[in-house]
Design an enzyme around this catalytic site. Structure first.
Site, PDB file in Angstrom:
ATOM      1  N   GLU A  60       0.815  -1.217   0.000  1.00 15.32           N
ATOM      2  CA  GLU A  60       0.000   0.000   0.000  1.00 15.32           C
ATOM      3  C   GLU A  60       0.847   1.265   0.000  1.00 15.32           C
ATOM      4  OE1 GLU A  60      -2.517  -3.316   0.944  1.00 15.32           O
ATOM      5  OE2 GLU A  60      -0.622  -2.659   1.855  1.00 15.32           O
ATOM      6  N   HIS A 129     -10.716  -6.171   8.228  1.00 16.10           N
ATOM      7  CA  HIS A 129     -11.534  -6.046   7.032  1.00 16.10           C
ATOM      8  C   HIS A 129     -12.846  -5.305   7.285  1.00 16.10           C
ATOM      9  CE1 HIS A 129      -8.743  -9.185   5.837  1.00 16.10           C
ATOM     10  NE2 HIS A 129      -9.185  -9.136   4.595  1.00 16.10           N
TER      11      HIS A 129
END
Length: 325
Positions: A60, A129
């Protein structure tokens, strides 16, 4: 007029933006051939090629760092962070580069970067998540933070975000990806990117919400009719900057306000809204501004997430409390 889901609305909005401007590139993990974990970018690589829809490594920080370089060279990168909890390795780049470049350069350099983040709970996912980290980004000067709450907004807001010269963190309510609405692409967007909208008129109290909580608040407003209460529902749409005039106008009319979001209670967006309402609407308020939110804990295991997330009953309990003053 076509029936479209929220996820497909973002897909169609990305497609429209890429067709309109060859400098728009989309990048992220598994977004190309796979079409993204939620299939939001499905078909884009096939139609626009691997140079504009880029499957990146699982890094990321590298995704955002690359986007900074692309923006400096005149591109408009749209980065997908696969899940909300995966954004933190990129937090350094977002805060120290993306958010500050324009200010640091005295306005000479723009950062037209959009960072898409599927966020929130309600899908029974594993750890990392189901986060709601929007407050962390709303605290940072130089970033715009928005969240769409319905398919039509998803279609238009992603295009408006891409057209913005400032960096935009674009939160997508993942549990609403399959919600449907009618979209007429020939009708221009009703509102600019950073304006809130009243999605239900009411007189007794205002529910202020965004993203996944818009549907929950509309359900609560419908249920409250049985108790003779007319609740106004305002979709904030933008978490930074807040559309304060719309918020103030609604609360001055109803004289009561409840802020609803999945992010934790302490120092969440509701805290700032409550402070602003106290400063600007004190003499109009019949009760304190209340908050119905996630709890001040890490997001729980999926088996207990229903006890963590604000739901219809918790919102209605907030309405009972605010009406009790």
């Amino acid at each position: 007029m076509t029936k479209i889901t929220l996820g497909k609305g973002i897909n169609a909005g990305l497609r429209a933006a890429m067709e309109a401007d060859p400098k728009v590139v989309v990048m992220g993990e598994d977004i190309g051939k796979l079409g993204g974990v939620f299939r939001v970018t499905e078909g884009l690589q096939k139609d626009f090629g691997e140079d504009r829809v880029i499957d990146t490594p699982l890094a990321e920080s590298g995704i955002i760092g690359t986007a900074v370089g692309l923006a400096l060279r005149g591109y408009r990168p749209v980065c997908e962070i696969q899940f909300d909890g995966f954004v933190f390795p990129a937090y350094d780049q977002i805060i120290n580069q993306v958010a500050k470049m324009h200010f640091r350069s005295h306005g000479r350099i723009r950062m037209p970067v959009v960072i898409r983040i599927p966020y929130g709970g309600g899908i029974g996912a594993v750890e990392h998540h189901s986060e709601s980290p929007e407050t962390l980004f709303a605290h940072v000067p130089g970033l715009k933070v928005v969240s769409c709450g319905d398919p039509v907004d998803a279609y238009w807001m992603i295009q408006q975000a891409i057209a913005t010269d400032d960096p935009v963190v674009f939160f997508e309510p993942k549990r609403r990806y399959h919600e449907k609405a009618d979209l007429d692409e020939s009708v221009p967007p009703a509102l600019p990117l950073h304006q809130a909208k009243v999605v239900r008129e009411g007189t007794d109290a205002t529910l202020l919400c965004y993203g996944p909580m818009v549907k929950t608040c509309l359900q609560a407003a419908e249920a409250a009719v049985e108790d003779g209460r007319q609740l106004e529902v305002v979709d904030l749409r933008t978490i930074s900057p807040f559309d304060l005039p719309t918020i103030f106008a609604s609360v001055k009319k109803t004289r009561r306000a409840i802020v609803v979001h999945e992010a934790p209670y302490t120092l969440g967006p509701g805290s700032e809204i409550a402070a602003r309402l106290t400063e600007e609407c004190f003499y109009h308020l019949e009760a304190p501004v209340l908050r119905v939110t996630g709890f001040d804990t890490p997001y729980p295991p999926s088996r207990t997430e229903e006890d963590y997330l604000p739901d219809l009953d918790r919102v209605l309990d907030g309405v009972d409390r605010v009406m009790g003053y």
